[in-house]
Motif scaffolding. Sequence first.
Motif, PDB file in Angstrom:
ATOM      1  N   GLY A  52     -10.149   7.878   3.926  1.00 49.03           N
ATOM      2  CA  GLY A  52      -9.829   8.930   5.020  1.00 49.03           C
ATOM      3  C   GLY A  52     -10.910  10.280   4.606  1.00 49.03           C
ATOM      4  O   GLY A  52     -10.286  10.660   3.671  1.00 49.03           O
ATOM      5  N   HIS A  53     -11.995  10.258   5.253  1.00 51.87           N
ATOM      6  CA  HIS A  53     -12.980  11.099   4.692  1.00 51.87           C
ATOM      7  C   HIS A  53     -13.231  10.979   3.191  1.00 51.87           C
ATOM      8  O   HIS A  53     -13.678   9.795   3.004  1.00 51.87           O
ATOM      9  N   LEU A  54     -12.928  11.676   2.050  1.00 53.68           N
ATOM     10  CA  LEU A  54     -13.414  11.199   0.706  1.00 53.68           C
ATOM     11  C   LEU A  54     -12.058  10.814   0.254  1.00 53.68           C
ATOM     12  O   LEU A  54     -12.023  11.010  -1.327  1.00 53.68           O
ATOM     13  N   VAL A  55     -10.967  10.731   0.748  1.00 57.67           N
ATOM     14  CA  VAL A  55      -9.532  10.496   0.086  1.00 57.67           C
ATOM     15  C   VAL A  55      -9.301   9.111   0.169  1.00 57.67           C
ATOM     16  O   VAL A  55      -9.093   8.632   1.654  1.00 57.67           O
ATOM     17  N   VAL A  56      -8.652   8.272  -0.625  1.00 56.44           N
ATOM     18  CA  VAL A  56      -8.062   7.122  -0.412  1.00 56.44           C
ATOM     19  C   VAL A  56      -6.599   7.395   0.245  1.00 56.44           C
ATOM     20  O   VAL A  56      -5.760   8.073  -0.319  1.00 56.44           O
ATOM     21  N   PRO A  57      -6.498   6.731   1.344  1.00 58.10           N
ATOM     22  CA  PRO A  57      -5.173   6.961   2.280  1.00 58.10           C
ATOM     23  C   PRO A  57      -3.813   6.808   0.936  1.00 58.10           C
ATOM     24  O   PRO A  57      -3.950   5.739   0.622  1.00 58.10           O
ATOM     25  N   TRP A  58      -2.758   7.556   1.148  1.00 56.82           N
ATOM     26  CA  TRP A  58      -1.852   7.449   0.136  1.00 56.82           C
ATOM     27  C   TRP A  58      -1.216   6.213   0.126  1.00 56.82           C
ATOM     28  O   TRP A  58      -0.976   5.650  -0.885  1.00 56.82           O
ATOM     29  N   HIS A  59      -1.065   5.357   1.158  1.00 59.92           N
ATOM     30  CA  HIS A  59      -0.317   4.431   1.429  1.00 59.92           C
ATOM     31  C   HIS A  59      -1.072   3.276   0.782  1.00 59.92           C
ATOM     32  O   HIS A  59      -0.506   2.059   0.662  1.00 59.92           O
ATOM     33  N   LEU A  60      -2.439   3.469   0.771  1.00 56.35           N
ATOM     34  CA  LEU A  60      -2.934   2.200   0.020  1.00 56.35           C
ATOM     35  C   LEU A  60      -3.397   2.471  -1.715  1.00 56.35           C
ATOM     36  O   LEU A  60      -3.977   1.824  -2.048  1.00 56.35           O
ATOM     37  N   ASP A 105       5.443   4.273  -3.035  1.00 59.87           N
ATOM     38  CA  ASP A 105       5.851   4.658  -1.533  1.00 59.87           C
ATOM     39  C   ASP A 105       6.664   5.815  -1.444  1.00 59.87           C
ATOM     40  O   ASP A 105       6.585   6.669  -0.453  1.00 59.87           O
ATOM     41  N   ASP A 106       7.533   5.994  -2.394  1.00 60.41           N
ATOM     42  CA  ASP A 106       8.628   7.076  -2.327  1.00 60.41           C
ATOM     43  C   ASP A 106       7.740   8.513  -2.465  1.00 60.41           C
ATOM     44  O   ASP A 106       8.282   9.454  -2.089  1.00 60.41           O
ATOM     45  N   TYR A 107       6.833   8.243  -3.589  1.00 53.23           N
ATOM     46  CA  TYR A 107       6.299   9.658  -4.050  1.00 53.23           C
ATOM     47  C   TYR A 107       4.943   9.386  -4.351  1.00 53.23           C
ATOM     48  O   TYR A 107       4.592   8.865  -5.431  1.00 53.23           O
ATOM     49  N   ALA A 108       4.020   9.680  -3.650  1.00 55.45           N
ATOM     50  CA  ALA A 108       2.534   9.595  -3.544  1.00 55.45           C
ATOM     51  C   ALA A 108       1.770  10.698  -3.255  1.00 55.45           C
ATOM     52  O   ALA A 108       1.181  10.722  -2.202  1.00 55.45           O
ATOM     53  N   PRO A 109       1.680  11.820  -4.238  1.00 55.97           N
ATOM     54  CA  PRO A 109       0.956  13.328  -3.667  1.00 55.97           C
ATOM     55  C   PRO A 109      -0.406  13.092  -3.832  1.00 55.97           C
ATOM     56  O   PRO A 109      -0.984  13.957  -4.432  1.00 55.97           O
ATOM     57  N   VAL A 110      -1.043  12.289  -3.042  1.00 57.56           N
ATOM     58  CA  VAL A 110      -2.263  12.091  -3.186  1.00 57.56           C
ATOM     59  C   VAL A 110      -3.339  13.305  -2.910  1.00 57.56           C
ATOM     60  O   VAL A 110      -4.067  13.739  -3.858  1.00 57.56           O
TER      61      VAL A 110
END
Length: 517
Positions: free
Chosen positions: A389-397, A505-510
């Motif tokens: 998503g833009h230059l960021v890996v979506p956190w849920h992936l 999934d509980d904590y992913a502050p990407v």
Amino acid sequence: MSSPTPDVTVPPALPDPAPPRALPNALAAFLVFFSSGAVLVLETAALRLVGPYVGVTLQVTSSVIGIALAAIAYGAWAGGRLADRRDPRTLLAPALVLSGVATAVTLPVVRYAGEVLRGGAASAVLLLVALAVFVPALLLSAVTPLVVKLQLADLRRTGQVVGKLSSVGTLGAVTATLVTGFVLVAALPSTVILFGLAAALGVAGIALGVWLHRQDRTELPGPARAKAALAVLGLVGVGLTTVAPDPCDIETAYHCARVEVDPARDSGRTLLLNSARHSYVDLADPTHLEFAYTRWIGAVADVVAPPGRRLDALHLGGGGFTVPRYLTATRPGTDNVVFEIDGGLVDLSEEKLGVRQGPDLRAVVGDARMLVAEEGTDSRDFVVGDAFGHLVVPWHLATREMVAEVRRVTRPGGVYVQNVIDYPPLRFIRSEVATVAAEFRHVALIAPPEALAGERGANFLIVASDAPLPLAAVRARLDADEEPVSLLSGADLTAFAGDALVLTDDYAPVDQLLATA
């Protein structure tokens, strides 16, 4: 003997001025519903407006929400003060017309300012978002307190009136959010959405002014010069938009997308999403891999399955379909399944990037996290994670649960490669290495040496498998590349990851891990 009391003439008490007449209930509800909904259309469209210049990250999304809420707060405060000082009936139509003009001017203002503020710091993000949403949202948010003031003819019904109009405003906001997110953004460009909203606000304001004029038998609000100035300003906004720099060839539901021809290579095409270079393809030579990280993926694929040997490959993220085209060209009969969330991007790749779907390449539109759960166990030899998503890996992936699903799908001797972008101090890539290593038995990392040293941001490629990785062969292929690259594994990789957080999934502050400040 007392003196006579002089006669004192007491002037008669002046009657209290008659309160402004209330609006018909249906009209009052419509005005609150419409103005509240328009604010949320602006808020949703603002993300699309600023995305090409500052990205679509958690910080940008938070800025849009925060600025919109600030505009709502100040607008409600200002509308309440004005309602107590002037007849709200004379203010409603101008508020709608002014908000329409401000909306029309927003798009060219953001496009010109975006070119100056492109890729800026947090202050630039806040400024660009404020230019996109603050003024029209403030004007629209003044409508509700003006209407409430008019409808409070009976103080015994204050709670009922305020509660009803508040609920109507909330319903307007909810309706606009759903319609914009599910229908408008998918069907229309930002230009059409904003100018359509501006026209609707202008028409509503003019119609309301005419109706009130007839009801109250008063002059239409505002001098002729002011009306003419507003009309000219709105036309100027439309005119500027026609010459303002447009960063998009097309707007999909998720991206501002553009394809550029490589001036150094006639058949080369670069795909830009929100003005960032995402993919490069050679229309004449699908084996040409321009970006370094795609050459790394190609090197791993060539070692895992020598050219000519077919693969069952799964791609999480399509982009320009560079790697699927490479695998098809070098391994006839390969089955490439591509999970791409943006259907508009699939269409663009077919139209301008030479993608042809068939038995060897199938694009499935949807969220990779949902789709990978439907894949069969031990069904893929090669899995490529290249979703952004833009230059960021979506956190849920990026979580351990997602990696576990990838491992389930990957055959025991298969390989998973994941493209990650990070910047110093490299907190996200360390966490993602730790996350992948929590599921796969063997993990390695490919990256430029200066990026591993924390000197600059770059692409990193994680390589993982449950079988021992052929690192010596991979190293030999990497050494053949013109650009120097490092390959970390074993104790060196463990030291690099250190005590990094395993994402869940509980904590992913990407987004926070990617923040450079």
